[in-house]
Design a protein around this motif. Structure first.
Motif, short mmCIF file in Angstrom:
data_model
loop_
_atom_site.label_atom_id
_atom_site.label_comp_id
_atom_site.label_asym_id
_atom_site.label_seq_id
_atom_site.Cartn_x
_atom_site.Cartn_y
_atom_site.Cartn_z
N SER A 61 0.87 -1.23 0.08
CA SER A 61 -0.07 -0.04 0.00
C SER A 61 0.96 1.18 -0.04
O SER A 61 2.04 1.21 0.49
CB SER A 61 -0.97 0.20 1.28
OG SER A 61 -0.20 -0.20 2.36
N ILE A 62 0.18 2.31 -0.56
CA ILE A 62 0.98 3.83 -0.39
C ILE A 62 0.01 4.63 0.08
O ILE A 62 -1.11 4.33 0.26
CB ILE A 62 1.50 4.12 -1.90
CG1 ILE A 62 0.25 4.27 -2.85
CG2 ILE A 62 2.40 2.91 -2.42
CD1 ILE A 62 0.51 4.68 -4.19
N SER A 63 0.73 5.88 0.37
CA SER A 63 -0.11 6.84 1.03
C SER A 63 -0.91 7.61 0.03
O SER A 63 -0.71 7.66 -1.25
CB SER A 63 0.68 7.78 1.83
OG SER A 63 1.40 8.60 0.96
N HIS A 64 -1.96 8.42 0.38
CA HIS A 64 -2.42 9.16 -0.52
C HIS A 64 -1.90 10.29 -1.26
O HIS A 64 -1.81 10.51 -2.48
CB HIS A 64 -3.74 9.92 0.26
CG HIS A 64 -4.66 11.04 -0.47
ND1 HIS A 64 -5.45 10.51 -1.36
CD2 HIS A 64 -4.72 12.24 -0.71
CE1 HIS A 64 -5.96 11.57 -2.06
NE2 HIS A 64 -5.22 12.63 -1.69
N VAL A 65 -0.73 10.87 -0.46
CA VAL A 65 0.05 11.80 -1.24
C VAL A 65 0.73 11.06 -2.02
O VAL A 65 1.16 11.71 -3.10
CB VAL A 65 0.95 12.40 0.08
CG1 VAL A 65 2.23 13.24 -0.53
CG2 VAL A 65 0.15 13.18 1.13
N GLU A 66 1.43 9.88 -1.75
CA GLU A 66 2.14 9.21 -2.75
C GLU A 66 1.14 8.98 -3.88
O GLU A 66 1.76 8.82 -5.08
CB GLU A 66 2.63 7.90 -2.00
CG GLU A 66 3.80 8.20 -1.08
CD GLU A 66 4.00 6.85 -0.48
OE1 GLU A 66 5.25 6.41 -0.15
OE2 GLU A 66 3.00 6.11 0.08
N MET A 67 0.03 8.58 -3.84
CA MET A 67 -1.01 8.26 -4.98
C MET A 67 -1.03 9.40 -5.93
O MET A 67 -1.01 9.36 -7.10
CB MET A 67 -2.25 7.63 -4.50
CG MET A 67 -2.95 7.40 -5.82
SD MET A 67 -2.73 6.13 -6.86
CE MET A 67 -2.81 4.62 -5.73
N VAL A 68 -1.29 10.61 -5.14
CA VAL A 68 -1.28 11.86 -5.88
C VAL A 68 -0.32 12.03 -6.79
O VAL A 68 -0.18 12.44 -8.01
CB VAL A 68 -1.65 13.02 -4.99
CG1 VAL A 68 -1.75 14.27 -5.71
CG2 VAL A 68 -3.13 12.80 -4.32
N LYS A 69 0.98 11.93 -6.23
CA LYS A 69 2.17 12.30 -7.05
C LYS A 69 2.30 10.96 -8.09
O LYS A 69 2.76 11.56 -9.32
CB LYS A 69 3.58 12.03 -6.03
CG LYS A 69 3.71 12.99 -5.14
CD LYS A 69 4.75 12.92 -4.37
CE LYS A 69 4.97 14.03 -3.11
NZ LYS A 69 6.06 13.67 -2.31
N LYS A 70 2.03 9.95 -7.86
CA LYS A 70 2.13 8.84 -8.95
C LYS A 70 1.11 9.19 -10.19
O LYS A 70 1.55 9.02 -11.21
CB LYS A 70 1.96 7.37 -8.28
CG LYS A 70 2.31 6.44 -9.02
CD LYS A 70 2.27 5.30 -8.43
CE LYS A 70 3.14 3.89 -8.80
NZ LYS A 70 3.60 2.93 -8.16
N LEU A 71 0.11 9.67 -9.64
CA LEU A 71 -0.80 9.89 -10.77
C LEU A 71 -0.67 11.41 -11.38
O LEU A 71 -1.23 11.82 -12.46
CB LEU A 71 -2.32 9.95 -10.31
CG LEU A 71 -2.91 8.59 -9.69
CD1 LEU A 71 -4.15 8.79 -9.05
CD2 LEU A 71 -2.93 7.55 -10.91
N GLY A 72 0.19 12.13 -10.89
CA GLY A 72 0.52 13.27 -11.43
C GLY A 72 -0.54 14.59 -11.14
O GLY A 72 -0.67 15.40 -12.09
N LEU A 73 -1.17 14.19 -10.11
CA LEU A 73 -2.39 15.18 -9.88
C LEU A 73 -1.79 16.38 -9.12
O LEU A 73 -0.95 16.40 -8.05
CB LEU A 73 -3.52 14.56 -9.25
CG LEU A 73 -4.04 13.52 -10.07
CD1 LEU A 73 -5.10 12.71 -9.34
CD2 LEU A 73 -4.75 13.92 -11.42
#
Length: 73
Positions: A61-73
């Motif tokens: 699992s990854i954090s919300h912040v990491e997911m936002v970065k990964k998606l480029g949002l």
């Protein structure tokens, strides 16, 4: 269709009959429905516990912040 018989005290039978009436079901329908629901819930909990154990061993699992970065949002 098969028949299953089990023993109850008079108090248990009276309680179950009242619950069947309350739910607009026959005693047989109530017993069948509640037994099957309970067994399905047991299977769901067993599956959940097994999957959570696997998740703890290999947590990807990854954090919300990491997911936002990964998606480029």
């Amino acid at each position: 269709m098969s028949t299953v018989t089990f023993r109850l005290s008079e108090d248990e039978k009276e309680f179950m009959q009242k619950m069947a009436d309350f739910n607009g079901l026959s005693l047989s329908e109530l017993a069948r429905t509640k037994i099957l629901e309970n067994l399905e819930d047991q299977i769901d909990m067993d599956t959940y516990n097994k999957l959570m154990k696997e998740h703890r061993i290999k947590d990807e699992s990854i954090s919300h912040v990491e997911m936002v970065k990964k998606l480029g949002l």
